[in-house]
Design a protein around this motif. Structure first.
Motif, PDB file in Angstrom:
ATOM      1  N   UNK A  51      80.622  65.899   5.504  1.00  0.00           N
ATOM      2  CA  UNK A  51      80.344  67.261   5.976  1.00  0.00           C
ATOM      3  C   UNK A  51      78.911  67.723   5.742  1.00  0.00           C
ATOM      4  N   UNK A  52      78.039  66.835   5.252  1.00  0.00           N
ATOM      5  CA  UNK A  52      76.670  67.268   4.922  1.00  0.00           C
ATOM      6  C   UNK A  52      75.968  67.847   6.152  1.00  0.00           C
ATOM      7  N   UNK A  53      75.090  68.818   5.916  1.00  0.00           N
ATOM      8  CA  UNK A  53      74.311  69.388   7.018  1.00  0.00           C
ATOM      9  C   UNK A  53      73.300  68.379   7.541  1.00  0.00           C
ATOM     10  N   UNK A  54      72.799  67.531   6.668  1.00  0.00           N
ATOM     11  CA  UNK A  54      71.810  66.518   7.034  1.00  0.00           C
ATOM     12  C   UNK A  54      72.349  65.155   6.611  1.00  0.00           C
ATOM     13  N   UNK A  55      73.265  64.596   7.390  1.00  0.00           N
ATOM     14  CA  UNK A  55      73.981  63.393   6.922  1.00  0.00           C
ATOM     15  C   UNK A  55      73.306  62.062   7.223  1.00  0.00           C
ATOM     16  N   UNK A  56      72.085  62.091   7.809  1.00  0.00           N
ATOM     17  CA  UNK A  56      71.448  60.837   8.191  1.00  0.00           C
ATOM     18  C   UNK A  56      71.229  59.952   6.953  1.00  0.00           C
ATOM     19  N   UNK A  57      71.611  58.694   7.057  1.00  0.00           N
ATOM     20  CA  UNK A  57      71.483  57.684   5.991  1.00  0.00           C
ATOM     21  C   UNK A  57      72.322  58.020   4.750  1.00  0.00           C
ATOM     22  N   UNK A  58      73.348  58.858   4.903  1.00  0.00           N
ATOM     23  CA  UNK A  58      74.170  59.283   3.763  1.00  0.00           C
ATOM     24  C   UNK A  58      74.813  58.053   3.105  1.00  0.00           C
ATOM     25  N   UNK A  59      74.400  57.785   1.884  1.00  0.00           N
ATOM     26  CA  UNK A  59      74.829  56.576   1.163  1.00  0.00           C
ATOM     27  C   UNK A  59      76.321  56.593   0.866  1.00  0.00           C
ATOM     28  N   UNK A  60      76.804  57.758   0.390  1.00  0.00           N
ATOM     29  CA  UNK A  60      78.215  57.868   0.023  1.00  0.00           C
ATOM     30  C   UNK A  60      79.103  57.713   1.259  1.00  0.00           C
ATOM     31  N   UNK A  61      78.681  58.340   2.358  1.00  0.00           N
ATOM     32  CA  UNK A  61      79.507  58.329   3.572  1.00  0.00           C
ATOM     33  C   UNK A  61      79.546  56.947   4.212  1.00  0.00           C
ATOM     34  N   UNK A  62      78.431  56.222   4.179  1.00  0.00           N
ATOM     35  CA  UNK A  62      78.456  54.882   4.795  1.00  0.00           C
ATOM     36  C   UNK A  62      79.361  53.967   3.959  1.00  0.00           C
ATOM     37  N   UNK A  63      79.385  54.171   2.648  1.00  0.00           N
ATOM     38  CA  UNK A  63      80.253  53.326   1.807  1.00  0.00           C
ATOM     39  C   UNK A  63      81.734  53.653   2.014  1.00  0.00           C
ATOM     40  N   UNK A  64      82.030  54.904   2.385  1.00  0.00           N
ATOM     41  CA  UNK A  64      83.442  55.215   2.665  1.00  0.00           C
ATOM     42  C   UNK A  64      83.938  54.502   3.921  1.00  0.00           C
TER      43      UNK A  64
END
Ligand code: ADP
Ligand code: MG
Ligand code: MG
Length: 434
Positions: A141-154
């Protein structure tokens, strides 16, 4: 030439999927048991072409999809099946409007001039819940999710499985990331000859959708699946080489941005034909909600709205990220893999033939200062604009082939008409009390 029966025996393949891509990018296939492949390799598999988007009627003879054995791919997620891109043939003649035939003709035209076009694409996609109505990861849900480390690992299980397959297939994948929208990802692999990239692009879409389904998810390449979130682009990186593919004809360190005279003319063709080109690079009603889009929650549209080019600056339609190539940022996830490459080559070759000038290289932030640029054409505002621009571009139509161009415009105009016949809540809300 690969003998498909021997290939099957060698690899334990039970079925071949003989597949062609229609004008709207739909992948159509027949599953052929390995026991029957020898005949089909020769003659092709029969299809009622009119039942797909090819601008054919029920009165046309049967169409044969003749597999290109040199492009066979064993499905990494189902090794008993192998995928075969095919070329459409009717009564011994190539079907002129079939997308893979259109691309093959343009690749041959470039080859006749001693040129080899090499391209790489960035086919962004979203991972959704199976119904396709929401992104699959409620925590993304981040406003700026580009390259989000946690989300790519999920989503590691999905992304790593696809990347492992690309490694096994020898495509040279080199990076994977979470992209600028919640739920959005990008996976990159090495550039190659335009036809190879088009086949890989088709297969990539098939593979991403298949692996996502296996994990209980749904993948979409739709240009703008959610208002307010960055859309799915499909940037294309382009360079042109000599016949052997050894010398990059676009590279010249002595020139501005390291782009040779040939590179500038090819790019000039892209710039000159951009408005008509959009009918192919941005082929759906939804495509125009990605280009010309208002800023997203992340703060950028990542998509152009004017026909401009630049150096290493991501706010323009074309970027020259380094010497010897350019990046066309216009195409979106709905672009037909074969027509995308064909349109780039068609526009580029026409630019080479005329020595087209790409216009000024602009070193400005188009998102902040684009409104001050008054001497560059704006990109089409909707599919109808784009189709009309394509129809008015006689040079582009001739390069892509008159039969293809007429069929494409006819089928897409029909799609536009279907869309305009559709009633929307917005109309009701804004018009009911008038
Ligand atoms: P970015 O996100 O910075 O635009 P990516 O690394 O995601 O770039 O994608 C770059 C693509 O361009 C890859 O497919 C890469 O192989 C391709 N590429 C690199 N050099 C060339 C070249 N000379 N010609 C064509 N494609 C190239
Ligand atoms: Mg990228
Ligand atoms: Mg890019």
């Amino acid at each position: 030439m690969t003998d498909l029966a021997a290939y099957a025996a060698d690899r334990g393949i039970k079925y071949f999927m003989i597949s062609y891509t229609d004008l709207f990018g739909g992948q159509r296939a027949k599953l052929v048991p390995a026991q029957a492949i020898a005949g089909m390799q020769q003659d092709g598999a029969g299809f009622a072409g009119f039942a797909t988007w090819l601008d054919l009627t029920p009165a046309h003879p049967d169409m044969l999809a003749v597999p290109d054995a040199s492009a066979v791919i064993q499905l990494p997620w189902k090794p008993e099946v192998a995928w075969l891109p095919a070329d459409c043939v009717m009564e011994g003649e190539a079907v002129a409007q079939a997308p893979r035939n259109v691309l093959r003709r343009l690749v041959a035209e470039a080859a006749a001039q001693g040129l080899r076009v090499k391209t790489g694409i960035e086919a962004e996609f979203f991972l959704l819940s199976p119904e396709g109505t929401a992104i699959s990861d409620a925590a993304d849900t981040a406003d700026k999710p580009c390259y989000d480390q946690q989300a790519v690992m999920r989503r590691y299980d999905v992304i790593a499985e696809i990347c492992d397959y690309m490694l096994d297939l020898g495509w040279g994948p080199y990076q994977n990331d979470h992209e600028d929208a919640n739920g959005q990802f990008e996976m990159n692999w090495d550039y190659a000859d335009a036809l190879v990239t088009a086949d890989r692009h088709s297969f990539f879409k098939f593979m991403v959708k298949s692996v996502a389904e296996k994990h209980g998810l749904r993948a979409t390449f739709m240009p703008k699946p959610f208002a307010g979130l960055t859309g799915n682009g499909c940037h294309a990186h382009v360079s042109v080489w000599d016949a052997e593919g050894r010398v990059n004809a676009f590279a010249d360190p002595s020139k501005e941005l390291g782009l040779s005279g040939q590179g500038r003319s090819f790019l000039g063709g892209i710039m000159t034909h951009a408005e008509g080109l959009a009918a192919i690079t941005n082929p759906t009603v939804n495509s125009y909600k990605r280009i010309n889009a208002p800023r997203t929650t992340s703060g950028a549209t990542w998509a152009p709205n004017a026909v401009t080019w630049t150096g290493n600056n991501r706010t323009h339609m074309v970027r020259v990220p380094g010497p010897g190539r350019f990046e066309l940022r216009l195409p979106d996830g709905a672009a037909n893999p074969y027509l995308l490459q064909a349109a780039i080559i068609a526009a580029g070759l026409s630019g080479l033939a005329s020595g087209a000038d790409p216009g000024p290289c602009r070193d400005i932030d188009m998102y902040a200062e684009g409104h001050l640029v008054t001497d560059a054409p704006r990109l089409p505002l909707n599919l109808l604009d784009a189709l009309r621009a394509f129809d008015a571009d006689e040079g582009l139509k001739a390069m892509l082939g008159p039969d293809f161009s007429a069929s494409y415009i006819r089928m897409k105009m029909q799609e536009w008409t279907d869309f305009t016949a559709h009633f929307t809540d917005w109309e009701r809300r804004t018009t009911l009390d008038i």
